[in-house]
Design a protein around this motif. Structure first.
Motif, PDB file in Angstrom:
ATOM      1  N   UNK A 577      51.530   3.725  64.906  1.00 63.08           N
ATOM      2  CA  UNK A 577      51.143   5.130  65.074  1.00 63.08           C
ATOM      3  C   UNK A 577      51.654   5.979  63.913  1.00 63.08           C
ATOM      4  N   UNK A 578      52.867   5.711  63.496  1.00 61.52           N
ATOM      5  CA  UNK A 578      53.470   6.472  62.386  1.00 61.52           C
ATOM      6  C   UNK A 578      52.740   6.198  61.078  1.00 61.52           C
ATOM      7  N   UNK A 579      52.437   4.924  60.820  1.00 58.50           N
ATOM      8  CA  UNK A 579      51.780   4.546  59.569  1.00 58.50           C
ATOM      9  C   UNK A 579      50.356   5.099  59.502  1.00 58.50           C
ATOM     10  N   UNK A 580      49.629   5.009  60.596  1.00 60.52           N
ATOM     11  CA  UNK A 580      48.220   5.417  60.591  1.00 60.52           C
ATOM     12  C   UNK A 580      48.056   6.936  60.579  1.00 60.52           C
ATOM     13  N   UNK A 581      49.101   7.657  60.904  1.00 63.83           N
ATOM     14  CA  UNK A 581      49.023   9.121  60.892  1.00 63.83           C
ATOM     15  C   UNK A 581      49.306   9.701  59.520  1.00 63.83           C
TER      16      UNK A 581
END
Length: 582
Positions: A577-581
């Motif tokens: 979630x952190x990377x894709x945001x």
């Protein structure tokens, strides 16, 4: 070695004779506190953020204090709290704690021991522990469903409230027994104080928890206890004679403090409690059924003091078992290789490593190549300048090898984040101009977070995980990440006992060697000249060296409890979630 913070160290003492006995025999009223101080100093490695002590006097009269506590923060906390000890605080029950936080929470509020006060002596409870609970949300919901409203959301405070509630119920049970026997007034109180059954309290409290723990406590009426988690994740050792009962997180602490042999010290078994009653009688009680043994292997590799007779030999074996892969890395050229270690916890593994080479090749060249200086302090606030100073925490022995000719084989106990290697160690070693640097880890690649008391909670902290993600990106395998992400989400919908660690799938396409090469590529400073090769301990080698401590979830992802499995799946979801945001 990047410092890992470990929660925590415990020390307990029960004086079995009248207090004046120790003053007459040992010449001081502070005999118990002196022993507690030594036990805590000998475990300073287990916690330097704070410390606390507590004592209970069994004979102080109503209207005078009988339960004492002192707490302090900082590396000098032990000295500070013992400087406050006065003769009024002396007691038969003593307890100490050393703290490293694993939750990021700091401040005196979070320093153990935790104390729950009441006008009834038997309802006073003081707790400390070496633990991290993975299901504190479940326990919190359990408490609030009963109508309680905890003031702090944290495993230490909530455990105090839950156990305090169970202690209240135990007191009420004894009150009913006493009144049924026709007792009244102070006779009821005396009956309660003399018949508290801590096993009842512990069974109805600890059954709710998932995690690794050694929980210790005192009550105002004179009960003392320590209970270990049913998987045996966290360690505890005890000693008993006719004068004293003592418990600590490490065996050598008791050996040194009381001048005893290792055979005199016993390990608290998984799920077992050491309970000392008000009258001084002690017993071992099985509080929870023992589960599959998962004693923490990292205790043996790094956290516990190497002075333990078994740990010393285990660390030597960890080093010796790396002889063949190191030999391969230096192309068999022992003659033109210098062997050394990163100070100081890897020193024993270094002895084992060089012993292994001596058995094969006779004498080898060893040097103290790396030195660790005191922590550098500066008034400089500019980040780049501060980072430059941090890079010089380590120094080297100039002239310790022949430039351009000698390989440098240097061992550390583990490689976790890789920050220290990149920012400091590789840069400083390159100044020696070795033909090749072989960086050796006496532990396997750390791939997974710990949730049982060590400050390793996020996957992206580990250089092995970052390297694996980089390989996935390079090879166009992002579908593996998506599949793993969805699999983790599906697991979280299952009953916790049925969950599997789906994160293990991201490592499966790659060999250890492939990940090693990518780690080197990521950690290698841009202007470095010497080639680098990494050599890690194998999982098989780990278990061969430490056969009685099979807990290897850091390396394999095989978590011993449902809570650990749940949290690692959630950690991967959080990472994606952190990377894709971004």
């Amino acid at each position: 070695m990047e410092q890992l913070k470990h929660e925590c160290g415990v020390a307990m003492i029960r004086l079995l004779k009248p207090l004046d006995y120790y003053e007459k025999k040992y010449g001081t009223w502070a005999y118990g506190f002196n022993k507690l101080y030594l036990m805590m100093e000998k475990q300073h490695n287990r916690g330097q953020e704070g410390a606390g002590i507590a004592s209970v006097n069994l004979n102080n009269k109503p209207g005078t204090e009988y339960m004492f506590r002192e707490k302090a923060e900082g590396k000098n906390a032990i000295t500070e709290i013992f400087s406050r000890v006065t003769e009024e605080m002396k007691g038969e029950l003593l307890m100490g704690h050393l703290r490293y936080s694993t939750t990021g929470k700091s401040g005196l509020t979070f320093v153990h021991p935790f104390l729950r006060r009441n006008n009834w002596r038997a309802k006073n409870l003081c707790l400390c522990g070496n633990f991290n609970m993975t299901n504190i949300d479940e326990v919190f919901d359990f408490l609030t469903a009963q109508g309680q409203s905890p003031r702090i959301y944290g495993d230490s405070y909530i455990t105090l409230e839950l156990m305090g509630h169970r202690l209240d119920r135990e007191v009420e049970r004894l009150y009913q027994e006493a009144t049924a026997q026709g007792l009244t007034g102070i006779d009821i109180t005396n009956y309660i104080d003399n018949h508290i059954e801590m096993a009842n309290v512990l069974r109805t409290t600890m059954q709710h928890y998932d995690g690794g723990f050694v929980m210790c406590g005192l009550t105002g009426s004179g009960e003392m206890f320590s209970v270990r988690d049913p998987w045996g994740i966290r360690p505890a050792f005890y000693y008993r004679d006719d004068e004293i009962i003592a418990l600590a997180s490490e065996r050598p602490v008791l050996q040194t403090t009381f001048d005893i042999d290792s055979n005199d010290v016993h390990e608290l078994l998984p799920g077992q409690a050491l309970i000392v009653h008000k009258n001084g009688e002690s017993r071992l009680e099985q509080i929870m059924p023992a589960q599959k043994l998962s004693a923490c292997s990292f205790e043996r590799i790094y956290f516990s003091r190497g002075s333990d007779c078994d740990i010393y030999q285990e660390r030597k074996r960890l080093g010796e078992q790396l002889t063949q892969p190191i030999l391969k890395a230096i192309d068999g050229d022992v003659t033109h290789s210098v062997f050394s270690y990163i100070p100081n916890t890897a020193e024993v593994a270094f002895y084992g490593m060089t012993d292994g080479f001596r058995k094969l090749h006779g004498d080898v060249r060893t040097e103290k190549v790396v030195w660790k200086d005191i922590k550098l302090r500066t008034f400089i606030t500019d980040n780049s300048e501060r980072n430059d100073l941090a890079a010089h925490v380590y120094d080297i022995s100039y002239g310790s090898l022949q430039a351009g000719v000698d390989n440098l084989v240097i061992i550390d106990d583990s490689i976790v984040r890789g920050t220290t290697l990149k920012e400091s160690i590789f840069k400083i070693l390159d100044r020696l101009h070795p033909k090749k640097i072989v960086m050796v880890s006496s532990s396997p690649q750390i791939r997974y977070p710990d949730y049982y008391g060590i400050d390793m909670a996020r996957l992206e902290e580990f250089c092995a995980f970052r390297a694996t993600m980089a390989l996935i990106e390079e090879r166009g395998m992002w579908q593996l990440v998506n599949d793993t992400y969805l699999a983790c989400k599906r697991e979280l919908e299952k009953p916790k006992e049925e969950m599997q660690n789906c994160v293990r799938a991201v490592y499966e396409p790659f060999t250890v060697d492939e990940i090693n090469k990518k780690i080197v590529e990521m950690l290698r400073p841009a202007d470095m000249q010497a080639p680098i090769e990494l050599v890690f301990q194998s999982i098989e080698g780990l278990h061969k060296a430490c056969p009685n401590h099979p807990g290897d979830w850091y390396f394999t992802g095989h978590y011993p409890t449902p809570g650990g499995v749940r949290l690692v799946n959630q950690a991967f979801i959080n990472y994606v979630d952190k990377v894709t945001k971004k």
